[in-house]
Design an enzyme around this catalytic site. Structure first.
Site, PDB file in Angstrom:
ATOM      1  N   LYS A  50       0.858  -1.185   0.000  1.00 39.76           N
ATOM      2  CA  LYS A  50       0.000   0.000   0.000  1.00 39.76           C
ATOM      3  C   LYS A  50       0.896   1.238   0.000  1.00 39.76           C
ATOM      4  CE  LYS A  50      -3.988   1.776   2.674  1.00 39.76           C
ATOM      5  NZ  LYS A  50      -4.838   1.507   3.858  1.00 39.76           N
TER       6      LYS A  50
ATOM      7  N   SER B 264      -9.866  -1.215   7.028  1.00 38.96           N
ATOM      8  CA  SER B 264      -9.321  -0.872   5.708  1.00 38.96           C
ATOM      9  C   SER B 264      -8.629  -2.011   4.962  1.00 38.96           C
ATOM     10  CB  SER B 264      -8.331   0.291   5.835  1.00 38.96           C
ATOM     11  OG  SER B 264      -9.016   1.514   5.865  1.00 38.96           O
TER      12      SER B 264
ATOM     13  N   SER C 263      -9.780   1.289   2.876  1.00 42.14           N
ATOM     14  CA  SER C 263      -8.903   2.116   2.076  1.00 42.14           C
ATOM     15  C   SER C 263      -7.805   1.360   1.326  1.00 42.14           C
ATOM     16  CB  SER C 263      -8.245   3.151   2.987  1.00 42.14           C
ATOM     17  OG  SER C 263      -7.345   2.525   3.879  1.00 42.14           O
TER      18      SER C 263
END
Lengths: 517, 494
Positions: free
Chosen positions: B62, B163, B139
């Site tokens: 990420k 997330s 996310s």
């Protein structure tokens, strides 16, 4: 624009305001010169530790700008704080020395404000739960406080916090330069209660605190280096208080308070009530910088990733046991038998950080039969005058206790004059690597008292002839000229004789010639 | 297949699909990747790399995880060109285990979002729905999409309130949020540190477990990293609980508060079917109640934005990152006089959702609100933790006093719930949502585990009709990560 942020007084709490009112009423009777004056202090001290508060970078901030900066210090994304435990220990020592209640559980909070030299957008401090609370520091008459009674100045709290970076503004453009070396340097902030009713007492407090933290190794506390920074809150007759920021010496503290006292009184007389302001001091007068915001909005939040600081009573007790002697204990000790130093000499030793040195010299003199006081006299009245800036720090290495003790003994034995002893001191201060003994140095530089009696009499007669006018003036009753004549003899003898002997011979000769007593 | 051949499959999938899916926002140089893969094939264990657990596995990170290669953008204009001078601890751990990095994954800006629509790189698309654009969830949407589209073997995400789990549920892959403090966060850009947890996404639990074992280590750089002493205790407990002699039949709790009104029929059916299958496999089911979890969502939305507002104060354009062309709004003399230097930079550098949460956070921290909001939220959070401690048979090793449960209470080994109220919505649906609150309510099932810091995993279970998948969430007591992975693996096989 000032760099320091406005601070609350002392913390945002109604109960403290009540204390303030109460103490004011209690104090007014005693006031003569400054009726109605009340002061409290907020003092920032840089802790004497090699690492920053939350990172491993070095704290020597006088280095090249931005040379001691870690990833965390400039708040790079993803970095995290690592607590410097030595800083905690120093804060603890300060708290113990100032009779505070140590909090077994304290914690760190973030205080938010935007400023270019505040990289994270917040300062980590201890707002909700400081490491220590409710202490006091006792001012004694000998600390040059006003009056003949001790005064306990209350300490509201001591908190650990980060220093900010340093901004410099270009004169010829709108550029600003930021040095992050100072960022995250460990500080303690000491907040006093509004217990000071004389400007001189505030000065005495600052001076005493400075000596205290130096003595116990918490901070070098040098104003010029920014290691100690003082803000003073002043109110008169219970009016609103104003805060004078960043006072840079004891002298400034005293005079800024006096000046602010007059200003507030004048305002009052004019019928304009004093409103809370942040003030500056330029060395001569108070500068009004800005009105104080009603409530400063710092959006305090407990730091979400720093664990609480837990101190077991055992650990605190251990620190207590390991504390060096505090200045007041040392002064009491030095001024009583067997040392019996004059208080002012004891205070001088303390101020120069030479108490330990003095003790070591005394120890070396133990079997000599000489009074310890003699060592203090040598240090305070002869050696201190020879020291260059910061040379007191190398004194014990250059003129080791053994060397000084030897010189004191040799002087007593009339083997070495004080004049030549001081020559040796000066030589050693400049050549601290020379490892020779005093004997070897005396030999090498031919400093041993060698003038024999007849030679000395000859020199004395010669001096009396050359300086006949001085001798006559002495004979006429101007006793001060005797020391001049002694000095002239010492000079001609290249210091290689004892002053005592010189005085004796001169005394006899003058008596013979002028029939004086 | 050789390591290189397997790696090339991922590289081909990236080449063919990433332009549409936008799962990855920066890629490592392909030649470098190929030579690293080749080196692992050629190496005959000279450096012991053959024994390394992640040897030749392809990994994406990420984009809020700091790497010295490429950029670390947090999908924000604020950090669009930001190059980190250091690696996150987990990056070094993964490299040492001989995995090969392929690139950085798309995400909601600074990890704030539920549908991964708040990104300057455009929302990633859900690989499960090739014909109509569906959200990946957020996310860590890019991480989940990359795994689902076989662009990599394992993806690293971060999970603050769900997330990792929610995107995994939407994309039909496994998403694991370990116990708080087990995996180092040094070099992981903070959103809300008291909740932030590095999470792992993979297509099966085995790969998640392998990665977890690589990352589960003490890191002195992270002040929230669990101490070696506590780790030793956790390991001891895990060893005794997973020994062959211990029972493999568990007491499973069904938390009634998770049966929210908004659960869609398809999710409800998958949950029921999973529970029925678990019972058929010999596990016992219990209905349990966690009354405080009904307050979990508002609690989360006070704590997380407050911490975020603080953490994001550093983005001022002075030392790194985006800086507005103009420092002051010259048309506003008051702002200039006030010394508001960073307003323009922060307004232009942050997207709408980040700005919204900073405002919300700052409001909750303001002098008038902090006691009623932030401090109160911390108290409610504590209640949530106590609720979980009461329900689980195992003690919470972090709690000062053990066994807070009374004898009459039913205690369970795990809680099983859905991970999301519905399957992935279409992108159009989320883009036309009227209020940001519509997105926030999706977190209702994932934030309780975040507030409590307990391990939670989402595993894909096929939905009725077989086309889509539903994410089923398993939660366990703090430190019971190994057994949570075990039961998750079993659920996937049911």
């Amino acid at each position: 624009m000032t760099l320091r942020m406005a601070r609350k007084w002392p913390i945002n709490s109604c109960s403290l305001r009540v204390t303030w009112e109460f103490k004011r009423l209690a104090s007014t009777k005693a006031d003569v010169k400054y009726p109605g004056l009340k002061c409290g202090l907020e003092i920032h001290l840089q802790l004497k530790t090699s690492k920053k508060l939350f990172s491993a970078s070095q704290t020597s901030f006088q280095d090249t700008p931005n040379s001691n900066v870690s990833l965390y210090d400039v708040a790079l994304p993803g970095t995290q704080p690592q607590l410097n435990h030595h800083a905690v220990l120093l804060a603890l020592k300060a708290a113990i020395a100032m009779n505070c209640k140590i909090q077994n559980r304290s914690s760190f909070d973030r205080k938010h404000y935007f400023y270019a030299d505040q990289p994270a957008g917040y300062q980590i401090t201890q707002f909700y739960n400081p490491i220590a609370k409710d202490g006091y520091l006792r001012l004694l008459p000998r600390d040059r406080r006003i009056g003949d009674k001790p005064l306990d100045v209350g300490l509201v709290q001591i908190q650990l916090e980060q220093d900010t970076g340093k901004s410099t503004y270009a004169v010829d453009s709108d550029a600003a330069y930021i040095d992050f070396n100072r960022t995250n340097h460990p500080l303690i902030e000491i907040v006093t209660a509004p217990d000071l009713y004389y400007p001189e007492d505030a000065g005495a407090f600052v001076h005493k605190l400075q000596l205290l933290v130096k003595q116990i190794g918490v901070s070098s506390a040098q104003f010029q280096a920014g290691e100690m920074r003082v803000d003073v809150n002043v109110s008169v007759n219970g009016g609103q208080r104003c805060e004078i920021k960043n006072l840079a010496s004891v002298h400034d503290v005293v005079h800024a308070i006096k000046s602010e006292y007059k200003r507030q009184l004048a305002e009052e007389k004019k019928g304009t009530p004093v409103t809370s302001h942040t003030l500056g001091w330029d060395g001569k007068q108070i500068l009004i910088q800005r009105p104080k915001e009603q409530t400063s909005e710092y959006r305090y939040i407990p730091d979400p990733e720093l664990p609480p600081l837990l101190l077991s009573p055992d650990a605190v007790e251990k620190v207590k046991q390991s504390m060096p002697k505090l200045p007041d204990v040392l002064l009491d000790e030095l001024s009583s038998s067997p040392h019996s130093l004059r208080m002012v000499d004891a205070q001088t030793l303390l101020k120069w950080g030479l108490v330990e040195y003095y003790f070591e010299v005394v120890e070396k003199l133990q079997d000599s039969g000489l009074a310890p006081k003699l060592a203090a006299n040598w240090i305070v009245h002869h050696i201190l005058g020879l020291l260059g800036p910061n040379e007191e720090e190398i004194l014990s290495v250059a003129v080791t206790p053994q060397r000084l003790a030897d010189m004191i003994k040799y002087e007593r034995d009339a083997r070495l004059s004080k004049m030549n002893a001081m020559n040796i001191v000066q030589y050693l201060l400049h050549t601290p690597d020379d490892s020779r003994t005093v004997d070897e140095l005396m030999e090498a530089f031919d400093l041993k008292n060698s003038t024999d009696q007849s030679e000395l009499v000859g020199i004395c007669e010669n001096v009396l002839k050359e300086h006949e006018d001085a001798a006559e003036k002495y004979a006429a009753g101007k006793k001060g000229f005797f020391n001049f004549l002694v000095g002239m003899v010492m000079k001609q003898a290249a210091g290689k004789c004892s002053v005592k002997e010189v005085r004796k011979v001169l005394d006899e000769l003058l008596e013979q010639r002028y029939d004086v007593k | 297949m050789s390591i290189l051949q397997e790696g090339r499959v991922c590289l081909r999938n990236i080449a063919s699909q990433n332009a549409r899916l936008r799962a990855l926002i920066s890629l490592r140089d392909e030649e470098t990747v190929v030579s690293e893969l080749q080196a692992l094939d050629n190496n005959s264990s000279g450096d012991g790399s053959r024994k390394q657990p992640l040897r030749g596995k392809t990994v994406v990170l990420k984009d809020n995880i700091c790497t010295t290669w490429g950029t670390t953008t947090c999908a924000s204009r604020m950090l669009e060109n930001y190059k980190s001078p250091y690696n996150a601890t987990i990056v070094d751990q993964i490299a040492a285990a001989k995995a090969v990095f392929l690139g950085k994954a798309n995400m909601d800006e600074f990890a704030m979002g539920t549908d991964n629509i708040h990104t300057i790189y455009g929302p990633p698309l859900n690989p499960l729905f090739p014909s109509e654009a569906h959200t990946t969830g957020g996310s860590s949407g890019g991480s989940a999409a990359a795994v689902a589209a076989h662009m990599c073997d394992i993806a690293i995400g971060t999970d603050t309130g769900g997330s990792v789990r929610l995107p995994a549920a939407y994309c039909g892959v496994v998403g694991f949020k370990p116990s708080y403090g087990l995996i180092s966060r040094w070099g992981v850009v903070a959103f809300a540190q008291s909740l932030d947890t590095v999470g792992i996404v993979a297509r099966d639990v085995g790969a998640v477990r392998t990665m977890f074992h690589v990352l589960n280590a003490f890191d002195e750089k992270d002040p929230t990293s669990i101490s070696p002493a506590l780790r030793a205790r956790l390991r001891q407990r895990a060893d005794s609980l997973t020994s062959p002699s211990s029972s493999s039949k568990f007491r499973i709790g069904i938390p009634s508060e998770f049966n929210v009104d908004s659960l869609s029929p398809v999710v409800k059916e998958a949950w029921k079917r999973t529970l029925a299958n678990l019972r058929a496999a010999g596990h016992e089911l219990y209905s349990v109640s966690l009354p405080s979890t009904v307050n979990a969502l508002p609690t989360y939305y006070i704590i997380a934005p407050a911490e975020a507002a603080s953490n994001l104060a550093r983005y001022d354009g002075v030392r790194f990152g985006f800086r507005s062309e103009v420092d002051y709004d010259t048309s506003d003399p008051a702002a200039a006089a006030d010394g508001v230097l960073y307003g323009r930079t922060r307004s232009e550098g942050f997207g709408t959702e980040v700005r919204r949460r900073i405002l919300l956070g700052n409001y909750n921290l303001s002098a008038g609100a902090i006691v009623n909001h932030y401090i109160q939220a911390q108290r409610v959070r504590r209640l949530t933790q106590l609720d979980f401690d009461r329900i689980f048979t195992l003690d919470n090793p972090l709690a000062p006093s053990s066994s807070s449960s009374s004898d009459s209470d039913v205690t369970v080994d795990f809680l099983v719930s859905p991970c999301s109220t519905d399957t992935a919505p279409t992108l159009d649906d989320v883009l036309t949502q009227k209020s940001p609150l519509d997105a926030y309510v999706n977190d209702v099932l994932t934030v309780p585990a975040s507030l409590a810091g307990i391990p939670a995993i989402s595993v894909p279970v096929s939905a009725e009709g077989g086309e889509r998948t539903v994410g089923i969430q398993v939660m366990g007591q703090y430190g019971d990560d190994e057994r949570v992975l075990g039961i998750a693996e079993e659920i996937m096989k049911l």
